[in-house]
Design a protein around this motif. Structure first.
Motif, PDB file in Angstrom:
ATOM      1  N   THR A 183      -9.924  -4.870   1.779  1.00  0.00           N
ATOM      2  CA  THR A 183      -8.799  -4.187   2.429  1.00  0.00           C
ATOM      3  C   THR A 183      -9.252  -2.794   2.851  1.00  0.00           C
ATOM      4  O   THR A 183     -10.083  -2.175   2.184  1.00  0.00           O
ATOM      5  CB  THR A 183      -7.579  -4.080   1.492  1.00  0.00           C
ATOM      6  OG1 THR A 183      -7.967  -3.483   0.257  1.00  0.00           O
ATOM      7  CG2 THR A 183      -6.972  -5.444   1.240  1.00  0.00           C
TER       8      THR A 183
ATOM      9  N   PHE B 221      -3.590  -0.280   7.927  1.00  0.00           N
ATOM     10  CA  PHE B 221      -4.024  -1.174   6.855  1.00  0.00           C
ATOM     11  C   PHE B 221      -4.616  -2.443   7.443  1.00  0.00           C
ATOM     12  O   PHE B 221      -4.019  -3.070   8.323  1.00  0.00           O
ATOM     13  CB  PHE B 221      -2.837  -1.537   5.952  1.00  0.00           C
ATOM     14  CG  PHE B 221      -3.164  -2.555   4.890  1.00  0.00           C
ATOM     15  CD1 PHE B 221      -3.822  -2.185   3.724  1.00  0.00           C
ATOM     16  CD2 PHE B 221      -2.808  -3.891   5.065  1.00  0.00           C
ATOM     17  CE1 PHE B 221      -4.119  -3.130   2.761  1.00  0.00           C
ATOM     18  CE2 PHE B 221      -3.104  -4.826   4.093  1.00  0.00           C
ATOM     19  CZ  PHE B 221      -3.764  -4.458   2.938  1.00  0.00           C
TER      20      PHE B 221
ATOM     21  N   TYR C 191      -7.972   1.139   4.502  1.00  0.00           N
ATOM     22  CA  TYR C 191      -6.875   2.095   4.592  1.00  0.00           C
ATOM     23  C   TYR C 191      -7.362   3.257   5.456  1.00  0.00           C
ATOM     24  O   TYR C 191      -8.315   3.964   5.085  1.00  0.00           O
ATOM     25  CB  TYR C 191      -6.495   2.591   3.188  1.00  0.00           C
ATOM     26  CG  TYR C 191      -6.322   1.459   2.175  1.00  0.00           C
ATOM     27  CD1 TYR C 191      -5.067   1.022   1.794  1.00  0.00           C
ATOM     28  CD2 TYR C 191      -7.444   0.828   1.623  1.00  0.00           C
ATOM     29  CE1 TYR C 191      -4.924  -0.015   0.875  1.00  0.00           C
ATOM     30  CE2 TYR C 191      -7.315  -0.209   0.714  1.00  0.00           C
ATOM     31  CZ  TYR C 191      -6.055  -0.632   0.351  1.00  0.00           C
ATOM     32  OH  TYR C 191      -5.920  -1.667  -0.552  1.00  0.00           O
TER      33      TYR C 191
ATOM     34  N   VAL D 242      -0.868   6.665  -1.075  1.00  0.00           N
ATOM     35  CA  VAL D 242      -1.386   5.369  -0.626  1.00  0.00           C
ATOM     36  C   VAL D 242      -2.030   4.682  -1.825  1.00  0.00           C
ATOM     37  O   VAL D 242      -2.841   5.284  -2.537  1.00  0.00           O
ATOM     38  CB  VAL D 242      -2.418   5.541   0.504  1.00  0.00           C
ATOM     39  CG1 VAL D 242      -3.013   4.190   0.891  1.00  0.00           C
ATOM     40  CG2 VAL D 242      -1.770   6.225   1.708  1.00  0.00           C
ATOM     41  N   HIS D 243      -1.675   3.399  -2.053  1.00  0.00           N
ATOM     42  CA  HIS D 243      -2.124   2.669  -3.244  1.00  0.00           C
ATOM     43  C   HIS D 243      -3.082   1.537  -2.881  1.00  0.00           C
ATOM     44  O   HIS D 243      -2.963   0.920  -1.818  1.00  0.00           O
ATOM     45  CB  HIS D 243      -0.931   2.059  -3.985  1.00  0.00           C
ATOM     46  CG  HIS D 243       0.166   3.027  -4.249  1.00  0.00           C
ATOM     47  ND1 HIS D 243       1.478   2.778  -3.945  1.00  0.00           N
ATOM     48  CD2 HIS D 243       0.145   4.276  -4.782  1.00  0.00           C
ATOM     49  CE1 HIS D 243       2.231   3.802  -4.287  1.00  0.00           C
ATOM     50  NE2 HIS D 243       1.437   4.729  -4.797  1.00  0.00           N
TER      51      HIS D 243
ATOM     52  N   VAL E 249      -3.963  -2.134  -2.951  1.00  0.00           N
ATOM     53  CA  VAL E 249      -3.040  -3.273  -3.035  1.00  0.00           C
ATOM     54  C   VAL E 249      -3.400  -4.208  -4.180  1.00  0.00           C
ATOM     55  O   VAL E 249      -2.553  -4.978  -4.657  1.00  0.00           O
ATOM     56  CB  VAL E 249      -2.996  -4.059  -1.710  1.00  0.00           C
ATOM     57  CG1 VAL E 249      -2.446  -3.180  -0.587  1.00  0.00           C
ATOM     58  CG2 VAL E 249      -4.363  -4.630  -1.365  1.00  0.00           C
TER      59      VAL E 249
ATOM     60  N   PRO F 238       0.807  -1.231   0.000  1.00  0.00           N
ATOM     61  CA  PRO F 238       0.000   0.000   0.000  1.00  0.00           C
ATOM     62  C   PRO F 238       0.835   1.273   0.000  1.00  0.00           C
ATOM     63  O   PRO F 238       0.356   2.331  -0.439  1.00  0.00           O
ATOM     64  CB  PRO F 238      -0.824  -0.120   1.279  1.00  0.00           C
ATOM     65  CG  PRO F 238      -0.040  -1.020   2.157  1.00  0.00           C
ATOM     66  CD  PRO F 238       0.634  -1.996   1.250  1.00  0.00           C
TER      67      PRO F 238
END
Length: 267
Positions: A204, A242, A206, A173-174, A176, A138
């Motif tokens: 997921t 996360f 964040y 922030v990516h 995943v 992430p």
């Protein structure tokens, strides 16, 4: 019946060399009916008109030099015309053969191009499929600063339901993995948070983001930026919280480190 020419002093020696050709011409014209074109009166009007001699065995027609020349010329014209026709037919056949070869080469080149294009498209689809099925961390180049299930009075459950990645405020922030945004906004103690549903049925989360770049219903790809890290919600400093879950809501958490490692992400 045979064709001959007069003998004696009236025969011109210079034309003797053409006797064989004239005879062949006469035979050709006789076979094709050309001799019929010479009318009897016209022949009779000349001194060297054809005469019929009775040899006792075969009746012969004797023709003069002028008539023989005209017959030979017509025979030569016929031979020349036949040669021209043969040459034209040969040239047409050669042209058709060349055109067929050119077309065959063009067809083969087109088939090769089509095969190469299809292979490129297949490779591109395969590459895209792999990309969409890939997973990433992430946050690039970060590390886990707080482990899963760590105990602390900071969390209402008494233990950490996710992992914290070290990150200064404003860090990208990516997502995943590929999926669909099912939550994007304020999440209470999580501050600004995003929840993604993935194709395998997992989720997921964040948390503590300083800003959010996606909205509910939007699809995302692996590595796509979904927001920036921050210190919103219940935190002591900026970082990324996360979580990996079996459902979209709090309390369905699973070990996020094992989750990422199972998808090829080294954490």
């Amino acid at each position: 019946m045979a064709f001959t020419r007069p003998t004696g002093k009236h025969r011109r020696p210079s034309r003797a060399v053409r006797a064989g050709a004239n005879a062949a011409g006469i035979a050709t014209l006789a076979a094709t009916g050309v001799m019929a074109g010479f009318a009897a009166p016209a022949l009779a009007a000349t001194d060297d008109a054809p005469r019929v001699e009775d040899t006792g065995l075969t009746q012969a027609i004797v023709i003069g030099d002028d008539t023989a020349d005209r017959v030979g010329e017509q025979a030569e014209i016929q031979r020349s015309s036949a040669d021209e026709t043969a040459a034209r037919l040969q040239a047409e056949a050669a042209a058709k053969k060349q055109a067929a070869e050119v077309k065959q080469k063009a067809d083969e080149a087109q088939r090769k191009l089509d095969a190469e294009r299809k292979e490129q498209e297949r490779a591109a689809r395969e590459q895209e499929r792999k990309r969409l099925n890939a997973y990433v961390a992430p946050i690039d180049g970060s590390y886990v600063s707080t482990a899963y299930k760590a105990s602390s009075g900071l969390w209402s459950s008494g233990s950490h339901t996710g992992i914290d990645f070290h990150a200064e405020s404003g860090t990208s922030v990516h997502a995943v993995g590929a999926g669909t945004i099912v939550e994007a906004g304020w999440g209470g103690a999580y501050g600004n948070n995003v929840v993604i549903q993935h194709s395998d049925g997992t989720y997921t989360q964040y948390g503590h983001l300083s800003s959010i770049d996606v909205s509910v219903g939007q699809t995302v790809t692996p590595g796509q930026q979904i927001g920036l890290s921050g210190a919103t919600g219940n935190v002591t400093g900026p970082h990324l919280h996360f979580e990996a879950r079996t459902g979209p809501a709090y309390g369905s958490d699973i070990d996020p480190v094992e989750y990422l490692r199972s998808h090829g992400v080294n954490v």
